[in-house]
Design a protein around this motif. Sequence first.
Motif, PDB file in Angstrom:
ATOM      1  N   HIS A  93      -3.066  -2.573   3.277  1.00  0.00           N
ATOM      2  CA  HIS A  93      -3.765  -4.178   3.000  1.00  0.00           C
ATOM      3  C   HIS A  93      -4.236  -4.103   1.925  1.00  0.00           C
ATOM      4  CE1 HIS A  93      -2.784  -4.571   7.475  1.00  0.00           C
ATOM      5  NE2 HIS A  93      -3.264  -3.250   7.496  1.00  0.00           N
ATOM      6  N   ALA A  94      -4.352  -5.522   1.548  1.00  0.00           N
ATOM      7  CA  ALA A  94      -4.997  -5.920   0.179  1.00  0.00           C
ATOM      8  C   ALA A  94      -6.392  -5.290   0.059  1.00  0.00           C
ATOM      9  CB  ALA A  94      -5.064  -7.252  -0.119  1.00  0.00           C
ATOM     10  N   GLY A  95      -6.757  -4.440  -0.995  1.00  0.00           N
ATOM     11  CA  GLY A  95      -7.936  -3.898  -1.017  1.00  0.00           C
ATOM     12  C   GLY A  95      -8.053  -2.212  -0.827  1.00  0.00           C
ATOM     13  N   ASP A  96      -6.924  -2.081  -0.352  1.00  0.00           N
ATOM     14  CA  ASP A  96      -6.847  -0.757   0.104  1.00  0.00           C
ATOM     15  C   ASP A  96      -6.570   0.385  -1.166  1.00  0.00           C
ATOM     16  OD1 ASP A  96      -7.034  -1.007   2.662  1.00  0.00           O
ATOM     17  OD2 ASP A  96      -4.860  -0.227   3.113  1.00  0.00           O
ATOM     18  N   ARG A  97      -7.610   1.404  -1.394  1.00  0.00           N
ATOM     19  CA  ARG A  97      -7.248   2.308  -2.508  1.00  0.00           C
ATOM     20  C   ARG A  97      -6.305   3.318  -2.209  1.00  0.00           C
ATOM     21  NH1 ARG A  97     -13.076   3.937  -4.199  1.00  0.00           N
ATOM     22  NH2 ARG A  97     -11.933   5.389  -5.228  1.00  0.00           N
ATOM     23  N   VAL A  98      -5.407   3.762  -2.878  1.00  0.00           N
ATOM     24  CA  VAL A  98      -4.224   4.791  -2.700  1.00  0.00           C
ATOM     25  C   VAL A  98      -4.059   5.726  -3.813  1.00  0.00           C
ATOM     26  CG1 VAL A  98      -3.146   3.057  -0.910  1.00  0.00           C
ATOM     27  CG2 VAL A  98      -2.394   3.279  -3.493  1.00  0.00           C
ATOM     28  N   MET A  99      -3.606   6.846  -3.386  1.00  0.00           N
ATOM     29  CA  MET A  99      -3.231   7.910  -4.244  1.00  0.00           C
ATOM     30  C   MET A  99      -1.825   8.213  -3.992  1.00  0.00           C
ATOM     31  SD  MET A  99      -5.836   8.480  -6.260  1.00  0.00           S
ATOM     32  CE  MET A  99      -6.455  10.208  -6.504  1.00  0.00           C
ATOM     33  N   LEU A 100      -1.007   7.808  -4.789  1.00  0.00           N
ATOM     34  CA  LEU A 100       0.788   7.890  -4.578  1.00  0.00           C
ATOM     35  C   LEU A 100       0.996   9.429  -5.057  1.00  0.00           C
ATOM     36  CD1 LEU A 100       1.893   4.336  -5.980  1.00  0.00           C
ATOM     37  CD2 LEU A 100       1.311   5.189  -3.596  1.00  0.00           C
ATOM     38  N   THR A 101       1.878   9.839  -4.675  1.00  0.00           N
ATOM     39  CA  THR A 101       2.528  11.396  -4.926  1.00  0.00           C
ATOM     40  C   THR A 101       3.904  11.325  -4.592  1.00  0.00           C
ATOM     41  OG1 THR A 101       0.470  12.438  -4.531  1.00  0.00           O
ATOM     42  CG2 THR A 101       2.573  13.803  -4.429  1.00  0.00           C
ATOM     43  N   GLY A 102       4.931  11.617  -5.482  1.00  0.00           N
ATOM     44  CA  GLY A 102       6.339  11.615  -5.345  1.00  0.00           C
ATOM     45  C   GLY A 102       6.958  10.985  -6.666  1.00  0.00           C
ATOM     46  N   THR A 103       8.041  10.223  -6.236  1.00  0.00           N
ATOM     47  CA  THR A 103       8.819   9.729  -7.417  1.00  0.00           C
ATOM     48  C   THR A 103       8.464   8.367  -7.615  1.00  0.00           C
ATOM     49  OG1 THR A 103      10.336  11.344  -7.029  1.00  0.00           O
ATOM     50  CG2 THR A 103      11.008   9.380  -8.342  1.00  0.00           C
ATOM     51  N   ILE A 104       8.237   7.932  -8.805  1.00  0.00           N
ATOM     52  CA  ILE A 104       8.016   6.493  -9.269  1.00  0.00           C
ATOM     53  C   ILE A 104       9.031   6.237 -10.461  1.00  0.00           C
ATOM     54  CG2 ILE A 104       6.449   4.854 -10.552  1.00  0.00           C
ATOM     55  CD1 ILE A 104       4.091   6.092  -8.903  1.00  0.00           C
ATOM     56  N   TYR A 105       9.522   5.102 -10.629  1.00  0.00           N
ATOM     57  CA  TYR A 105      10.589   4.604 -11.605  1.00  0.00           C
ATOM     58  C   TYR A 105       9.641   3.410 -12.573  1.00  0.00           C
ATOM     59  CZ  TYR A 105      14.043   7.271  -8.629  1.00  0.00           C
ATOM     60  OH  TYR A 105      14.595   7.839  -7.813  1.00  0.00           O
ATOM     61  N   THR A 106      10.098   3.659 -13.764  1.00  0.00           N
ATOM     62  CA  THR A 106       9.473   2.633 -14.666  1.00  0.00           C
ATOM     63  C   THR A 106      10.482   1.706 -15.046  1.00  0.00           C
ATOM     64  OG1 THR A 106      10.102   3.727 -16.750  1.00  0.00           O
ATOM     65  CG2 THR A 106       8.133   4.677 -15.670  1.00  0.00           C
ATOM     66  N   GLY A 107       9.939   0.295 -15.408  1.00  0.00           N
ATOM     67  CA  GLY A 107      10.699  -0.500 -15.797  1.00  0.00           C
ATOM     68  C   GLY A 107       9.961  -1.851 -16.252  1.00  0.00           C
ATOM     69  N   ARG A 108      10.452  -2.334 -17.479  1.00  0.00           N
ATOM     70  CA  ARG A 108       9.677  -3.380 -18.061  1.00  0.00           C
ATOM     71  C   ARG A 108      10.825  -4.553 -17.998  1.00  0.00           C
ATOM     72  NH1 ARG A 108       5.211  -2.566 -22.509  1.00  0.00           N
ATOM     73  NH2 ARG A 108       5.857  -4.721 -22.967  1.00  0.00           N
ATOM     74  N   ASP A 109      10.486  -5.389 -18.889  1.00  0.00           N
ATOM     75  CA  ASP A 109      11.290  -6.483 -19.341  1.00  0.00           C
ATOM     76  C   ASP A 109      12.617  -6.411 -19.356  1.00  0.00           C
ATOM     77  OD1 ASP A 109       8.629  -6.768 -20.101  1.00  0.00           O
ATOM     78  OD2 ASP A 109       8.928  -8.969 -20.403  1.00  0.00           O
ATOM     79  N   GLU A 110      12.955  -5.722 -20.437  1.00  0.00           N
ATOM     80  CA  GLU A 110      14.451  -5.446 -20.867  1.00  0.00           C
ATOM     81  C   GLU A 110      15.094  -4.612 -19.738  1.00  0.00           C
ATOM     82  OE1 GLU A 110      16.297  -6.615 -23.554  1.00  0.00           O
ATOM     83  OE2 GLU A 110      14.879  -8.078 -23.695  1.00  0.00           O
ATOM     84  N   ALA A 111      14.512  -3.705 -19.443  1.00  0.00           N
ATOM     85  CA  ALA A 111      15.288  -3.074 -18.194  1.00  0.00           C
ATOM     86  C   ALA A 111      15.388  -3.657 -17.017  1.00  0.00           C
ATOM     87  CB  ALA A 111      14.133  -1.928 -17.800  1.00  0.00           C
ATOM     88  N   HIS A 112      14.569  -4.485 -16.427  1.00  0.00           N
ATOM     89  CA  HIS A 112      14.612  -5.413 -15.398  1.00  0.00           C
ATOM     90  C   HIS A 112      15.951  -6.305 -15.592  1.00  0.00           C
ATOM     91  CE1 HIS A 112      11.032  -3.873 -13.642  1.00  0.00           C
ATOM     92  NE2 HIS A 112      11.346  -4.787 -12.587  1.00  0.00           N
TER      93      HIS A 112
END
Length: 174
Positions: A17-36
């Motif tokens: 829910h909006a406002g929840d603080r989280v810690m993510l563990t695992g795989t994340i992918y990056t992407g900015r304007d050109e990659a999108h």
Amino acid sequence: MKRIRLPLNDEIVKSLHAGDRVMLTGTIYTGRDEAHLYLKRMIERGEKLPFDLSGAVIYYVGPCPAKPGQVIGSAGPTTSGRMDAYAPMLLERGLKGMVGKGKRNDAVRQSMMKNTCCYFAAIGGAGALISDSIKKAEVIAFPELGAEAIYRLEVEDFPCTVVLDCYGDDLYKI
């Protein structure tokens, strides 16, 4: 503080829910304007994407080069609104999480509710701190884009906050 193991699924996303603080563990992918833009063109041509979007999280970042002994350089979030034109197309294909900074438009919010997705904010200006949670970084697509290439990041306790949840609640408007 909620600890989340990636990839995401509908059950996990619905628990946030909006406002929840989280810690993510695992795989994340990056992407900015050109990659999108590259991903959009691949989808339009019916090509296979460089990673599976199902349950994936994309971090809007263009990391700095790593110094000797580092996995990655500073990795602070970029403004998410620049990816708003592409987000619904990726959400329809299984993307479950986005990490960046700043507001999202109404089309993204509507698509997030329809496709059960959440948007996390990372702390702008804290790129060096955030990079400490990145344990492995590998370019997997579009190396010609330099810092805007798509990286696969292995993260541990990556700090962020749910800003926009799959119910349409927006921390910036609460």
